[in-house]
Design an enzyme around this catalytic site. Structure first.
Site, mmCIF file in Angstrom:
data_model
loop_
_atom_site.group_PDB
_atom_site.id
_atom_site.type_symbol
_atom_site.label_atom_id
_atom_site.label_comp_id
_atom_site.label_asym_id
_atom_site.label_seq_id
_atom_site.Cartn_x
_atom_site.Cartn_y
_atom_site.Cartn_z
ATOM 1 N N HIS A 95 0.818 -1.210 0.000
ATOM 2 C CA HIS A 95 0.000 0.000 0.000
ATOM 3 C C HIS A 95 0.857 1.268 0.000
ATOM 4 O O HIS A 95 1.958 1.288 0.562
ATOM 5 C CB HIS A 95 -0.935 0.005 1.211
ATOM 6 C CG HIS A 95 -1.997 -1.051 1.107
ATOM 7 N ND1 HIS A 95 -3.210 -0.824 0.515
ATOM 8 C CD2 HIS A 95 -2.000 -2.352 1.493
ATOM 9 C CE1 HIS A 95 -3.926 -1.941 0.545
ATOM 10 N NE2 HIS A 95 -3.217 -2.883 1.146
ATOM 11 N N ASP A 114 2.107 -6.246 2.131
ATOM 12 C CA ASP A 114 0.944 -5.455 2.532
ATOM 13 C C ASP A 114 1.317 -4.053 3.020
ATOM 14 O O ASP A 114 1.278 -3.101 2.245
ATOM 15 C CB ASP A 114 0.133 -6.215 3.592
ATOM 16 C CG ASP A 114 -1.338 -5.824 3.592
ATOM 17 O OD1 ASP A 114 -1.758 -5.119 2.656
ATOM 18 O OD2 ASP A 114 -2.082 -6.220 4.520
ATOM 19 N N ASP A 115 1.655 -3.918 4.299
ATOM 20 C CA ASP A 115 2.010 -2.615 4.874
ATOM 21 C C ASP A 115 3.320 -2.722 5.644
ATOM 22 O O ASP A 115 3.348 -2.519 6.869
ATOM 23 C CB ASP A 115 0.896 -2.147 5.824
ATOM 24 C CG ASP A 115 -0.387 -1.855 5.079
ATOM 25 O OD1 ASP A 115 -0.466 -0.790 4.449
ATOM 26 O OD2 ASP A 115 -1.303 -2.695 5.111
ATOM 27 N N GLU A 137 -5.283 2.221 12.062
ATOM 28 C CA GLU A 137 -5.908 3.361 11.391
ATOM 29 C C GLU A 137 -5.394 4.682 11.950
ATOM 30 O O GLU A 137 -5.202 5.655 11.225
ATOM 31 C CB GLU A 137 -7.441 3.256 11.484
ATOM 32 C CG GLU A 137 -7.982 2.282 10.435
ATOM 33 C CD GLU A 137 -9.320 1.638 10.776
ATOM 34 O OE1 GLU A 137 -9.985 2.095 11.737
ATOM 35 O OE2 GLU A 137 -9.699 0.664 10.083
ATOM 36 N N HIS A 174 -4.957 -11.440 -0.125
ATOM 37 C CA HIS A 174 -5.022 -12.236 1.110
ATOM 38 C C HIS A 174 -5.647 -13.612 0.927
ATOM 39 O O HIS A 174 -5.001 -14.629 1.112
ATOM 40 C CB HIS A 174 -5.735 -11.497 2.252
ATOM 41 C CG HIS A 174 -4.985 -10.305 2.725
ATOM 42 N ND1 HIS A 174 -3.772 -10.410 3.366
ATOM 43 C CD2 HIS A 174 -5.244 -8.977 2.638
ATOM 44 C CE1 HIS A 174 -3.332 -9.201 3.659
ATOM 45 N NE2 HIS A 174 -4.192 -8.310 3.221
ATOM 46 N N GLU A 191 -9.941 -11.563 3.873
ATOM 47 C CA GLU A 191 -9.060 -11.198 4.990
ATOM 48 C C GLU A 191 -9.933 -11.186 6.243
ATOM 49 O O GLU A 191 -10.140 -10.161 6.871
ATOM 50 C CB GLU A 191 -8.431 -9.812 4.746
ATOM 51 C CG GLU A 191 -7.325 -9.443 5.740
ATOM 52 C CD GLU A 191 -6.806 -8.012 5.528
ATOM 53 O OE1 GLU A 191 -7.435 -7.249 4.770
ATOM 54 O OE2 GLU A 191 -5.788 -7.657 6.142
HETATM 55 ZN ZN LIG Z 1 -3.717 -4.859 1.678
#
Ligand SMILES: [Zn+2]
Ligand SMILES: *[C@@H]1O[C@H](CO)[C@@H](O)[C@H](O)[C@H]1NC(C)=O
Ligand SMILES: *[C@@H]1O[C@H](CO)[C@@H](O)[C@H](O)[C@H]1NC(C)=O
Ligand SMILES: *[C@@H]1O[C@H](CO)[C@@H](O)[C@H](O)[C@H]1NC(C)=O
Ligand SMILES: *[C@@H]1O[C@H](CO)[C@@H](O)[C@H](O)[C@H]1NC(C)=O
Ligand SMILES: *[C@@H]1O[C@H](CO)[C@@H](O)[C@H](O)[C@H]1NC(C)=O
Length: 503
Positions: free
Chosen positions: A107, A434-435, A201, A377, A352
């Site tokens: 991301h 992913d992150d 978040e 995922h 996910e």
């Molecule tokens: Zn993702």
């Protein structure tokens, strides 16, 4: 007798006819052949390997046996605790040098280690900081004192603030902690998925004012490509929100500007690193959108796809699946492209979740019905045999992100990750991160380590790694010609890696 029963009897008798007829110990040759049948089905199980590859594989096998015998086997532990152990692992160091192909699931705001954000970006002129009521921070670049916003009653110029503190080590570390999920005691800090997603978040919102500052937006992306390149990845497909970016004078840029920025920086990076293939962008919107906003987003995606065919790869929805709307809710918007005869490839996050049987759990089937190009995922895939079969038949690869699934609390011990089954049967899959910045990882090597030692266990070998790397090109959005070019480039790197590392 109904057909299925006859079928069952036939299958049973086939199996029985293959078993040894008589008594005593099973025939070792028969045992051998069953074992090799099983080994041939796993990811990379059918590749013909060179002498040198087999040698390196044997070395890796020995190293893996040693690590598995340790009381602190990293894949069995939380990544925050395992990370220093992984860094010392000779397998990990080998995986860092290995040409891993493409990163297909990363991301936009979690590409770059947050140390760079704090040590480079927050030291730039005009950077303001505000402490929020919930012990978090916000940033903003401005020529003058910014106005108060909800959550942020007063802004301080970081330069002034740092001068006042004197020794900034602890302060800078606290900023780093604000921007990642890292903590010494993750089990205690994040007792459940709600808690960890809330922090996730929050960290994301904290980084927002830094990365959406237009000059930083470009530098951040350049830095992200550099970090992938250093980790021996050669191509990226970036899930990107294309947010509104701002200049110091308060003027703002739209999505087309963001996409153009990605295109320009990619071209520049490739011209400076000819053995890096490039990058494409999957435009993403939040799955909390309502139906009419989703229609607008898909319209916009089609427009961007038409305007920037080189950099734009397709469309996806992001955010926590369990909290967002299911794909089926968006069916009208998602049908627009095919109704208009427009090609807008989809790359849906789906599965996910561990909430079996919910509406969200239907996302993987719906992703396939909407002709998704890959499944992000697919953690819940094993619970859906029909979806699994379709994904295999149609070559819709699953993007497995081991560390993300662990940190976000879908699985604690990575030896129990569902992808271990997918890997054992050679299901189309790729490994991604992913992150990575949020999790304190970087590039793909940590996730490859977890996949190779934890998910793959002792059965995975050099063939597995080779196939995973080739899969990342095969299942990318690149055209067949570009894929061929990429595979040639990758093979050269791979041969060099093998000859330098097999003893
Ligand atoms: Zn993702
Ligand atoms: C920050 O990064 C930019 C490139 O992205 C570089 O030109 C600059 O020198 C760095 N500044 C500091 C203080 O490290
Ligand atoms: C600044 O603080 C850190 C942590 O408190 C300490 O380790 C370091 O020695 C200090 N640096 C200076 C120059 O005093
Ligand atoms: C964020 O930074 C502030 C300011 O240094 C600090 O008080 C707070 O504890 C940090 N929050 C986290 C989650 O580390
Ligand atoms: C959808 O969301 C937008 C923006 O939040 C809002 O303006 C609009 O009224 C919503 N539409 C419906 C039908 O709820
Ligand atoms: C499915 O997607 C592929 C690739 O995006 C596209 O070529 C194909 O035409 C699509 N098929 C349908 C039925 O929409």
């Amino acid at each position: 007798m109904a057909w299925p029963e006859i079928h069952q009897v036939v299958v049973m008798s086939l199996v029985l006819s293959q078993l040894p007829v008589c008594c005593g110990s099973p025939d070792p040759r028969h045992r051998e052949s069953l074992m090799s049948d099983e080994a041939s089905r796993q990811t990379g199980g059918n590749l013909l390997l060179t002498e040198a590859e087999l040698k390196l594989s044997a070395q890796l096998h020995k190293l893996k046996e040693q690590e598995m015998a340790s009381l602190d086997f990293p894949p069995a532990m939380h990544f925050f605790k395992a990370k220093p152990l992984i860094q010392r692992s000779p397998i990990y160091r080998l995986l860092q040098r290995m040409p891993k192909g493409a990163a297909l699931h990363i991301h936009d705001f979690s590409m770059v280690g947050v140390e760079w954000l704090v040590w480079n970006v927050t030291y730039r002129p005009h950077c303001y900081l505000c402490f929020t009521e919930d012990q978090s921070v916000r940033f903003c670049f401005s020529p003058l004192q910014p106005k108060p916003v909800p959550q942020c009653s007063s802004w301080v110029l970081l330069k002034t603030w740092r001068a006042k503190i004197g020794n900034t080590t602890d302060f800078d570390n606290s900023l780093i902690r604000n921007l990642t999920l890292f903590t010494e005691d993750p089990e205690d800090a994040y007792p459940n998925q709600d808690a960890v997603w809330k922090r996730f978040e929050q960290a994301f919102v904290s980084a927002w004012g830094l990365v959406t500052y237009a000059p930083v937006f470009k530098d951040y992306y350049y830095e992200g490509l550099s970090q992938l390149y250093l980790d021996n990845c050669m191509y990226l497909e970036l899930r990107a929100l294309l947010p509104e970016t701002y200049e110091l004078d308060g003027s703002t840029h739209d999505k087309a500007w963001g996409l153009k920025a990605y295109q320009d920086v990619t071209r520049q990076f490739v011209s400076e690193h000819p053995d890096f293939l490039g990058a494409r962008v999957i435009f993403t919107v939040h799955r909390g959108l309502n139906a009419s906003m989703a229609m607008e987003a898909v319209e916009e995606a089609m427009f961007l796809q038409k305007s920037f065919p080189e950099i734009m790869a397709g469309f996806d929805l992001v955010g926590r699946e369990d909290e967002g709307r299911p794909l089926w809710y968006f069916r009208e918007a998602l049908s627009l492209p095919s109704e208009r005869g427009v090609n807008l490839p989809f790359f849906f996050h789906a599965g996910e979740t561990d909430e079996d049987g919910t509406e969200v759990d239907g996302n993987m089937l719906d992703a396939l019905l909407f002709n998704t190009s890959r499944i992000g995922h697919g953690f819940a895939l094993l619970r859906h045999p029909v979806v699994k079969e379709l994904s295999r038949k149609r070559g819709i690869a699953v993007e497995v992100c081991p560390i993300s699934n662990q940190v976000l609390k879908l699985v604690a011990d990575l030896r129990n990750h569902p992808a271990s089954v997918l890997m054992s049967e050679g299901h189309p899959l790729v490994i991604s991160s992913d992150d990575p910045a949020m999790f304190g990882a970087s590039g793909l090597s940590y996730d490859f380590y977890e996949a190779f030692t934890g998910i793959g266990g002792l059965s995975s070998n050099i063939g597995t790694l080779k196939e995973l790397a080739m899969n990342s090109i095969r299942y990318s959005s690149l055209s067949p010609e570009r894929q061929k070019e990429a595979l040639v480039m990758w093979q050269r790197k791979w041969d060099k890696f093998i000859s330098e590392n097999s003893r």
